[in-house]
Write an enzyme that holds these catalytic residues in place. Structure first.
Site, PDB file in Angstrom:
ATOM      1  N   ASP A   1      96.902  26.531 -61.893  1.00 27.67           N
ATOM      2  CA  ASP A   1      96.526  27.071 -60.580  1.00 27.67           C
ATOM      3  C   ASP A   1      95.183  27.810 -60.566  1.00 27.67           C
ATOM      4  OD1 ASP A   1      98.983  26.018 -59.995  1.00 27.67           O
ATOM      5  OD2 ASP A   1      99.901  27.887 -59.319  1.00 27.67           O
TER       6      ASP A   1
ATOM      7  N   ASP B   1      98.769  24.509 -56.868  1.00 26.74           N
ATOM      8  CA  ASP B   1      99.704  24.968 -55.842  1.00 26.74           C
ATOM      9  C   ASP B   1      99.295  24.274 -54.536  1.00 26.74           C
ATOM     10  OD1 ASP B   1     101.925  26.798 -55.923  1.00 26.74           O
ATOM     11  OD2 ASP B   1     100.810  28.234 -54.689  1.00 26.74           O
TER      12      ASP B   1
ATOM     13  N   HIS C   1     100.818  23.792 -50.776  1.00 26.51           N
ATOM     14  CA  HIS C   1     101.852  24.021 -49.770  1.00 26.51           C
ATOM     15  C   HIS C   1     101.492  23.415 -48.417  1.00 26.51           C
ATOM     16  CE1 HIS C   1     103.618  26.772 -52.605  1.00 26.51           C
ATOM     17  NE2 HIS C   1     102.638  27.654 -52.521  1.00 26.51           N
TER      18      HIS C   1
ATOM     19  N   HIS D   1     104.811  26.849 -44.841  1.00 28.41           N
ATOM     20  CA  HIS D   1     105.698  26.825 -46.012  1.00 28.41           C
ATOM     21  C   HIS D   1     106.633  28.033 -46.024  1.00 28.41           C
ATOM     22  CE1 HIS D   1     106.599  27.026 -50.454  1.00 28.41           C
ATOM     23  NE2 HIS D   1     106.859  25.775 -50.173  1.00 28.41           N
TER      24      HIS D   1
ATOM     25  N   HIS E   1      98.683  30.678 -48.510  1.00 25.49           N
ATOM     26  CA  HIS E   1      97.755  30.359 -49.602  1.00 25.49           C
ATOM     27  C   HIS E   1      97.902  28.901 -50.001  1.00 25.49           C
ATOM     28  CE1 HIS E   1     101.567  31.139 -51.632  1.00 25.49           C
ATOM     29  NE2 HIS E   1     101.127  30.350 -52.589  1.00 25.49           N
TER      30      HIS E   1
ATOM     31  N   LYS F   1     102.350  21.068 -56.731  1.00 32.94           N
ATOM     32  CA  LYS F   1     103.695  21.639 -56.639  1.00 32.94           C
ATOM     33  C   LYS F   1     103.793  22.555 -55.434  1.00 32.94           C
ATOM     34  CE  LYS F   1     102.262  25.278 -59.737  1.00 32.94           C
ATOM     35  NZ  LYS F   1     102.224  26.356 -58.715  1.00 32.94           N
TER      36      LYS F   1
ATOM     37  N   CYS G   1     103.479  31.561 -61.877  1.00 36.49           N
ATOM     38  CA  CYS G   1     103.422  30.139 -62.247  1.00 36.49           C
ATOM     39  C   CYS G   1     103.298  29.919 -63.747  1.00 36.49           C
ATOM     40  CB  CYS G   1     102.320  29.457 -61.459  1.00 36.49           C
ATOM     41  SG  CYS G   1     102.764  29.387 -59.695  1.00 36.49           S
TER      42      CYS G   1
HETATM   43  C1  VGL Z   1     101.654  31.597 -57.513  1.00 34.92           C
HETATM   44  C2  VGL Z   1     102.638  33.032 -56.036  1.00 34.92           C
HETATM   45  C3  VGL Z   1     102.749  32.019 -55.100  1.00 34.92           C
HETATM   46  C4  VGL Z   1     101.038  31.386 -58.868  1.00 34.92           C
HETATM   47  C5  VGL Z   1     101.768  30.566 -56.603  1.00 34.92           C
HETATM   48  O1  VGL Z   1     100.215  30.465 -59.035  1.00 34.92           O
HETATM   49  O2  VGL Z   1     101.369  32.174 -59.791  1.00 34.92           O
HETATM   50  N1  VGL Z   1     102.099  32.808 -57.233  1.00 34.92           N
HETATM   51  N2  VGL Z   1     102.303  30.786 -55.401  1.00 34.92           N
HETATM   52 ZN    ZN Z   2     102.314  29.297 -53.907  1.00 36.85          ZN
END
Ligand code: VGL
Ligand code: ZN
Length: 215
Positions: free
Chosen positions: A19, A57, A59, A63, A92, A117, A162
């Protein structure tokens, strides 16, 4: 004396760079403090690996993990969902948005696979192996097994979500799992970082340093 073979040269090893996206960097919608420091480290460590997977990430708008999808709720509050407690986040990494892009400073041209994901509207997915219901697979276990890969190294954002959830799932599915601790940064909300470290230790995840991989 010849130098020790690099871990990343092992065809059975993979680096998973988690990410490294605009929204998780300073100025992004879910900025991780000092997250930008990880990007050049990821470039350097990845250069020492034959096999690299990137995660993203990703979404849909609206979401279920977005506070904006739950009237009256604010980011970082926790709600109960059928699969368990869900921390609510600012919007995000919306599919196709500028914030969902990889950092413009990320340079890993030999990365072989991008795992997206969190694309199901009603399930979050911190782990890059299984979604937050802990049963819906992303396909990464199968991909790695098909390629004969049995050791996983992870770095990126965020340590306590993550990265940690991915590491615990990898270890539980039989991969020798390592987190490159100095190449991760954390969100740390509601004790999440301490919990992540306990979960990783309990699952047998080992912590390593970027200097061990790319001196
Ligand atoms: C993440 C919160 C929400 C991450 C992703 O990449 O750690 N944290 N979505
Ligand atoms: Zn996320």
């Amino acid at each position: 004396m010849s130098p020790a073979p690099r871990i990343g040269d092992d065809p059975r090893a993979v680096l998973v760079a988690v990410d490294l996206q605009v929204d998780f960097l300073p100025g992004g919608n879910l900025a991780v403090a000092r997250g930008h420091e990880v990007v050049p480290m990821a470039n350097r460590v990845a250069a020492a690996f034959r096999n690299v997977v990137l995660t993203q990430d990703w979404h849909p708008p609206g979401h279920i993990s977005f506070a904006s999808s739950h009237p009256g709720k604010a980011p970082f509050e926790v709600i109960g969902l059928p699969y368990g407690p869900q921390i609510l986040w600012p919007d995000h990494c919306v599919q196709g948005s500028a914030g969902a892009r990889f950092s413009e400073h990320l340079s890993i041209p030999h990365a072989q696979m991008v795992v997206r994901k969190g694309f199901h509207a009603n399930i979050d997915s911190y782990s890059t192996f299984f979604e937050a219901d802990r049963t819906t697979p992303t396909g990464l276990v199968g991909y790695l097994r098909d390629r004969g890969i049995d050791r996983v190294y992870l770095l990126g954002l965020a340590t306590d979500f993550c990265v940690a959830w991915s590491a615990v799932d990898a270890a539980r599915h039989g991969f020798a799992t390592h987190v490159v601790e100095d190449a991760c940064r954390a969100i740390d909300t509601g004790g999440s970082l301490a919990r992540a470290h306990a979960d990783m230790a309990g699952a047998g995840v080992r912590l390593v340093s970027s200097a061990d991989l790319a001196g």
